[in-house]
Design a protein around this motif. Structure first.
Motif, PDB file in Angstrom:
ATOM      1  N   PRO A 122       0.848  -1.196   0.000  1.00 19.86           N
ATOM      2  CA  PRO A 122       0.000   0.000   0.000  1.00 19.86           C
ATOM      3  C   PRO A 122       0.893   1.259   0.000  1.00 19.86           C
ATOM      4  O   PRO A 122       2.046   1.201   0.443  1.00 19.86           O
ATOM      5  CB  PRO A 122      -0.769  -0.097   1.314  1.00 19.86           C
ATOM      6  CG  PRO A 122      -0.502  -1.424   1.857  1.00 19.86           C
ATOM      7  CD  PRO A 122       0.700  -1.979   1.226  1.00 19.86           C
ATOM      8  N   LYS A 123       0.317   2.358  -0.490  1.00 20.84           N
ATOM      9  CA  LYS A 123       1.090   3.616  -0.584  1.00 20.84           C
ATOM     10  C   LYS A 123       1.676   4.023   0.762  1.00 20.84           C
ATOM     11  O   LYS A 123       2.794   4.522   0.843  1.00 20.84           O
ATOM     12  CB  LYS A 123       0.177   4.741  -1.091  1.00 20.84           C
ATOM     13  CG  LYS A 123       0.108   4.847  -2.587  1.00 20.84           C
ATOM     14  CD  LYS A 123      -0.664   6.088  -2.965  1.00 20.84           C
ATOM     15  CE  LYS A 123      -0.379   6.462  -4.410  1.00 20.84           C
ATOM     16  NZ  LYS A 123      -0.979   7.718  -4.788  1.00 20.84           N
ATOM     17  N   SER A 124       0.876   3.820   1.819  1.00 19.74           N
ATOM     18  CA  SER A 124       1.325   4.245   3.149  1.00 19.74           C
ATOM     19  C   SER A 124       2.581   3.485   3.584  1.00 19.74           C
ATOM     20  O   SER A 124       3.477   4.071   4.196  1.00 19.74           O
ATOM     21  CB  SER A 124       0.218   4.024   4.172  1.00 19.74           C
ATOM     22  OG  SER A 124      -0.289   2.720   4.039  1.00 19.74           O
ATOM     23  N   LEU A 125       2.643   2.191   3.239  1.00 19.47           N
ATOM     24  CA  LEU A 125       3.838   1.421   3.607  1.00 19.47           C
ATOM     25  C   LEU A 125       5.031   1.782   2.723  1.00 19.47           C
ATOM     26  O   LEU A 125       6.174   1.759   3.167  1.00 19.47           O
ATOM     27  CB  LEU A 125       3.562  -0.085   3.528  1.00 19.47           C
ATOM     28  CG  LEU A 125       2.819  -0.710   4.706  1.00 19.47           C
ATOM     29  CD1 LEU A 125       2.818  -2.221   4.600  1.00 19.47           C
ATOM     30  CD2 LEU A 125       3.398  -0.302   6.052  1.00 19.47           C
ATOM     31  N   LEU A 126       4.730   2.134   1.462  1.00 19.60           N
ATOM     32  CA  LEU A 126       5.814   2.601   0.581  1.00 19.60           C
ATOM     33  C   LEU A 126       6.404   3.890   1.154  1.00 19.60           C
ATOM     34  O   LEU A 126       7.616   4.084   1.173  1.00 19.60           O
ATOM     35  CB  LEU A 126       5.282   2.869  -0.833  1.00 19.60           C
ATOM     36  CG  LEU A 126       4.974   1.633  -1.684  1.00 19.60           C
ATOM     37  CD1 LEU A 126       4.323   2.046  -2.997  1.00 19.60           C
ATOM     38  CD2 LEU A 126       6.223   0.827  -1.979  1.00 19.60           C
ATOM     39  N   SER A 130      10.289   4.646   2.658  1.00 24.49           N
ATOM     40  CA  SER A 130      11.144   5.783   2.288  1.00 24.49           C
ATOM     41  C   SER A 130      11.437   6.662   3.498  1.00 24.49           C
ATOM     42  O   SER A 130      12.540   7.199   3.629  1.00 24.49           O
ATOM     43  CB  SER A 130      10.470   6.626   1.211  1.00 24.49           C
ATOM     44  OG  SER A 130      10.053   5.820   0.161  1.00 24.49           O
ATOM     45  N   ALA A 131      10.429   6.792   4.373  1.00 23.88           N
ATOM     46  CA  ALA A 131      10.618   7.627   5.574  1.00 23.88           C
ATOM     47  C   ALA A 131      11.703   7.043   6.477  1.00 23.88           C
ATOM     48  O   ALA A 131      12.484   7.794   7.077  1.00 23.88           O
ATOM     49  CB  ALA A 131       9.300   7.752   6.336  1.00 23.88           C
ATOM     50  N   THR A 132      11.775   5.700   6.548  1.00 25.07           N
ATOM     51  CA  THR A 132      12.827   5.091   7.380  1.00 25.07           C
ATOM     52  C   THR A 132      14.204   5.489   6.841  1.00 25.07           C
ATOM     53  O   THR A 132      15.128   5.732   7.603  1.00 25.07           O
ATOM     54  CB  THR A 132      12.708   3.550   7.444  1.00 25.07           C
ATOM     55  OG1 THR A 132      12.745   3.026   6.120  1.00 25.07           O
ATOM     56  CG2 THR A 132      11.468   3.103   8.149  1.00 25.07           C
ATOM     57  N   THR A 217      20.775   8.671   0.690  1.00 25.74           N
ATOM     58  CA  THR A 217      21.572   7.647  -0.019  1.00 25.74           C
ATOM     59  C   THR A 217      21.094   6.239   0.340  1.00 25.74           C
ATOM     60  O   THR A 217      21.888   5.363   0.655  1.00 25.74           O
ATOM     61  CB  THR A 217      23.104   7.790   0.230  1.00 25.74           C
ATOM     62  OG1 THR A 217      23.383   7.595   1.603  1.00 25.74           O
ATOM     63  CG2 THR A 217      23.649   9.108  -0.239  1.00 25.74           C
ATOM     64  N   GLY A 218      19.773   6.077   0.269  1.00 23.04           N
ATOM     65  CA  GLY A 218      19.165   4.796   0.629  1.00 23.04           C
ATOM     66  C   GLY A 218      19.008   3.862  -0.554  1.00 23.04           C
ATOM     67  O   GLY A 218      19.753   2.911  -0.700  1.00 23.04           O
ATOM     68  N   GLY A 219      18.028   4.159  -1.411  1.00 23.46           N
ATOM     69  CA  GLY A 219      17.860   3.329  -2.604  1.00 23.46           C
ATOM     70  C   GLY A 219      16.530   2.618  -2.725  1.00 23.46           C
ATOM     71  O   GLY A 219      16.280   1.950  -3.722  1.00 23.46           O
ATOM     72  N   PHE A 220      15.637   2.759  -1.703  1.00 20.61           N
ATOM     73  CA  PHE A 220      14.302   2.160  -1.838  1.00 20.61           C
ATOM     74  C   PHE A 220      13.523   2.944  -2.882  1.00 20.61           C
ATOM     75  O   PHE A 220      13.438   4.170  -2.804  1.00 20.61           O
ATOM     76  CB  PHE A 220      13.536   2.241  -0.511  1.00 20.61           C
ATOM     77  CG  PHE A 220      13.860   1.157   0.475  1.00 20.61           C
ATOM     78  CD1 PHE A 220      14.443  -0.032   0.074  1.00 20.61           C
ATOM     79  CD2 PHE A 220      13.546   1.311   1.819  1.00 20.61           C
ATOM     80  CE1 PHE A 220      14.736  -1.034   0.997  1.00 20.61           C
ATOM     81  CE2 PHE A 220      13.827   0.319   2.747  1.00 20.61           C
ATOM     82  CZ  PHE A 220      14.421  -0.851   2.328  1.00 20.61           C
ATOM     83  N   SER A 221      12.940   2.220  -3.839  1.00 18.60           N
ATOM     84  CA  SER A 221      12.095   2.883  -4.837  1.00 18.60           C
ATOM     85  C   SER A 221      10.658   2.445  -4.608  1.00 18.60           C
ATOM     86  O   SER A 221      10.407   1.466  -3.908  1.00 18.60           O
ATOM     87  CB  SER A 221      12.553   2.487  -6.236  1.00 18.60           C
ATOM     88  OG  SER A 221      11.689   3.004  -7.204  1.00 18.60           O
ATOM     89  N   THR A 222       9.732   3.157  -5.220  1.00 11.57           N
ATOM     90  CA  THR A 222       8.324   2.749  -5.111  1.00 11.57           C
ATOM     91  C   THR A 222       7.968   1.796  -6.263  1.00 11.57           C
ATOM     92  O   THR A 222       6.846   1.345  -6.360  1.00 11.57           O
ATOM     93  CB  THR A 222       7.403   3.983  -5.179  1.00 11.57           C
ATOM     94  OG1 THR A 222       7.755   4.742  -6.338  1.00 11.57           O
ATOM     95  CG2 THR A 222       7.528   4.849  -3.955  1.00 11.57           C
ATOM     96  N   LYS A 223       8.943   1.542  -7.115  1.00  9.36           N
ATOM     97  CA  LYS A 223       8.701   0.705  -8.300  1.00  9.36           C
ATOM     98  C   LYS A 223       9.579  -0.550  -8.280  1.00  9.36           C
ATOM     99  O   LYS A 223      10.728  -0.484  -7.833  1.00  9.36           O
ATOM    100  CB  LYS A 223       8.997   1.500  -9.584  1.00  9.36           C
ATOM    101  CG  LYS A 223       8.237   2.802  -9.691  1.00  9.36           C
ATOM    102  CD  LYS A 223       6.741   2.576  -9.848  1.00  9.36           C
ATOM    103  CE  LYS A 223       5.993   3.889  -9.806  1.00  9.36           C
ATOM    104  NZ  LYS A 223       4.539   3.702  -9.623  1.00  9.36           N
TER     105      LYS A 223
END
Lengths: 477, 256
Positions: A122-126, A130-132, A217-223
């Motif tokens: 879900p968007k909220s978890l995405l 990213s927030a982490t 400099t994380g790297g998590f994407s939503t895709k």
């Protein structure tokens, strides 16, 4: 050790997390997502455990070194535990170890994932993923120090614990000002990148999430296919520029903006860092072009993105580097080891240490030639003390030792050498993707649970720069 | 901010209770969703899947019935066809009254029209006509209709099976979400109790012990009790009152 003081600061850490959880909660509520209850429950846990110590603890001015170390290390661990709860409660692909891995990877800005289908979240978890990254990027303790009331002395101790000696080298200010500069640069870069990504064609949601992941400099994407999904040169250029900036010492970025003499253009370390990265890009692009992988412009485009992404420990991808020639993979592995500059949001060994290491080797050679000579190492017009030099050399040894041990442990689980080697170095350096089964378009899902746990510890060791963890277990008072 | 002991204790227990209330509420809510998913699976999809299976079975029997008619077995063939037709229509009615998925209504209508076409093939006389023993007629007419109808029924079964799988996944996730708050609350409550125990010890037991030690150390000449308690709570007040009392005793002794 005064546990009540430690609990109180850890409470503030939890409350800070609760603020971001609340934003994710609002997103979940607006979109009526299945993650609503997991986020609500985690927010409440953060608030309850965050407020509770405040009821019992009074004002505390100073913190001892041991208390500072305990706050920093336990602060990161508790944050990671809290961060995994929304994943764990939501379910889907997450079991206990996977939720922990994803949380640690998020906060330590590693960006390695266990998810096969990121877009199913879900968007909220995405947003929470990213927030982490963003919370962990500059260091959660740094954020806490900014909001911690009545804690001038505690601030100095915690800042000294959270930031290495080398990181502080380009900050010529008091503790509070240093923290303010870090936050101003961090927030400023995030806002500018979000705006530019929006202008380049991303929607606000993807823009914010990718800006969070870039600046941290994380790297998590939503895709699922990371930045390759957008097939947009401008998006790639913006992300490359901001990845590069996020890998540079924030004190120097601030100095450049304010017109100080301590700026990016006068810094020899920055010059060397950019030059080596440029050399890496050219070598990779040439090899790709010669081997008929892509046209010259495509080779340059993909090589630039991958080298900068790995060299700044971000970990975004536009292509699958696992299919690239071995030479290019070796160049990328070098950047996985070298990482970016101290005082930035990047993790790992750090370029400054490599720079100091080379200078120290030169000094030792000179000492062999002239045993009676006195040679000093200078970095950014500052003489490096013998103790800092020794500390750095020891760090390099510890880093290599940790990486070797992790690789060894992974191979006992019948993981192939390429995967074990690159996964160890990519997690210790907080880079994210490696090669083999954990390549830029792959994930860590296929690894055994024990391997995931070891790699998550690697991420924490890399983020806490090993010394803090050793200090926690060795300091008695 | 200085809180009284009563407030601190109350706050501790209130926070613990609120954690448990929230966990309980979340679990109840998720279990309610779980029950809805069960109903969806059983009433919506399982019924239609069973009806589809029955229709397919009836069709197979009808096909056998047609073959018997082709062989000239009029009575036996007719009996099988009559019974299979009843069975098919019964299952069809169940499926028709249980339209829950997207495109299901169209499929049901398609099954009805195709079945009527198929039925037309075997409802007319076969025995003692040119059709008896005519395998070409069977291949080009009845069998083709039979295959098409089977395909449509299979489609109906597939969309219900897919939906069943989705619902089962939701069911699994809801089950997970119903259990997890309970587990996390349990661990949270244990951690909270340890934390509360630590504070109770630090804020109540230790100060009382300190005060007891200070009273034991009390020198009749001092008229002052000193403990290490820095908190401004009731125990601190007790220490202040003891010191006041000692001062009053001292003053009384001095006036004698």
């Amino acid at each position: 050790m005064r546990l009540e003081v430690i609990f109180k600061i850890l409470g503030v850490v939890l409350l800070f997390n609760a603020a971001f959880l609340f934003i994710a909660l609002v997103i979940a509520y607006n979109n009526q997502e299945s993650s609503l209850i997991p986020l609500l429950f985690t927010t409440l846990i953060c608030i309850i455990f965050g407020l509770f110590p405040m009821v019992f603890s009074g004002k505390h001015e100073a913190l001892s070194f041991a208390e500072g170390i305990t706050v920093v290390v336990s602060g990161w661990v508790i944050t990671c535990v809290i961060g995994m709860l929304p994943y764990l409660m939501w379910g889907g692909e997450f079991n206990l170890i996977d939720a922990w891995f994803e949380s640690v990877s998020g906060y330590t800005t590693t960006g390695s994932t266990i998810l096969n289908d990121i877009e199913a979240l879900p968007k909220s978890l995405l947003f929470w993923r990213s927030a982490t990254h963003w919370i962990g990027g500059v260091g959660i303790i740094i954020f806490v120090l900014l909001i911690l009331p009545h804690a001038r002395n505690a601030r100095i101790t915690l800042l000294n614990t959270e930031m290495s000696e080398l990181s502080k080298s380009n900050f010529h200010y008091k503790a509070r000002t240093t923290i303010q500069i870090l936050i101003v640069v961090y927030v400023g870069l995030t806002l500018i990148e979000t705006l530019l990504l929006k202008l380049a064609g991303m929607n606000w949601f993807d823009g914010i999430n990718h800006a969070f992941a870039t600046i941290a400099t994380g790297g998590f994407s939503t895709k699922n296919s990371s930045i390759a999904y957008f097939e947009n040169v401008w998006v790639e250029v913006i992300i490359m520029v901001f990845m590069l900036l996020s890998g540079i010492h924030f004190g120097l970025i601030f100095g450049t903006i304010t017109g100080s003499r301590h700026n990016i253009f006068r810094s020899k370390v920055v010059r060397s860092y950019v030059m080596i990265m440029f050399l890496g890009i050219i070598l990779v692009a040439l090899k790709l072009f010669i081997n008929d992988f892509y046209t010259w412009s495509e080779s340059l485009r993909f090589a630039s993105f991958q080298v900068i992404s790995v060299g700044t420990t971000t970990g975004f991808a536009t292509v699958d580097t696992a299919i690239w020639p071995v030479f290019t993979q070796m160049v990328i592995i070098y950047f996985t080891i070298q990482c970016a500059m101290t005082g930035s949001t990047s993790g790992g060994l750090k370029f400054d240490r490599v720079y100091l290491f080379i200078k120290s080797v030169k000094k030792q050679i000179q000492l062999i030639k002239h045993p009676a000579g006195v040679f000093a190492i200078k970095m950014e017009n500052r003489t490096i003390s013998d103790s800092l030099e020794r500390q750095t050399m020891l760090f390099v040894v510890l880093y290599v030792f940790t990486f070797f041990i992790t690789t060894l442990l992974l191979t006992t689980m019948d993981i192939d050498l390429t995967t074990a080697f690159s996964a160890s170095i990519a997690t210790l350096g907080n880079v994210g993707p490696g090669f083999g089964n954990v390549s830029s378009m792959g994930n860590f899902d296929g690894l055994p649970n024990l391997a995931k746990f070891i790699l998550s510890l690697n991420m924490l060791l890399g983020r806490l720069e090993i010394y803090s963890v050793i200090a926690l277990f060795t300091i008695r008072k | 901010m200085a809180f009284k002991l009563k407030t601190k204790l109350l706050a501790g227990f209130m926070l613990l209770v609120s954690l448990l209330i929230v966990a309980g509420s979340v679990s109840i809510l998720e279990f309610m969703k779980l029950s809805t998913s069960f109903t969806t699976i059983l009433e919506n999809n399982y019924k239609s899947i069973e009806a589809s299976k029955t229709m397919l079975e009836a069709l197979e029997r009808e096909d056998s019935g047609i073959l018997l008619l082709l062989l000239g077995e009029w009575e036996e063939g007719r009996t099988i066809l009559r019974e299979s037709d009843k069975l098919f229509m019964k299952a069809y009615t169940v499926a028709k009254n249980n339209i829950t998925e997207e495109n299901e209504a169209e499929l049901i209508a398609d099954i009805e029209s195709k079945y009527l076409q198929y039925k037309e093939k075997w409802a007319r006389p076969i025995v003692d006509t040119f059709k008896e023993g005519n395998i070409d007629w069977y291949q080009n007419n009845a069998h083709q209709e039979f295959i098409q109808l089977k395909k449509t029924i299979n489609q109906l079964m597939t969309i219900n099976q897919e939906s069943l799988y989705e619902e089962a996944t939701i069911l699994r996730d809801n089950g997970h979400r119903a259990v997890m708050p309970g587990i996390i609350s349990l661990i949270g409550a244990i951690v909270f109790s340890l934390l509360l125990n630590f504070y109770l010890n630090q804020q109540f037991i230790s100060p009382v012990k300190e005060l007891t030690k200070a009273i034991k150390r009390f020198n009749p000449g001092d008229y002052q009790v000193h403990s290490k308690n820095k908190s401004k709570d009731e125990i601190f007040q007790l220490e202040v009152e003891i010191n006041d009392m000692l001062k009053r005793i001292a003053r009384k002794n001095d006036t004698r």
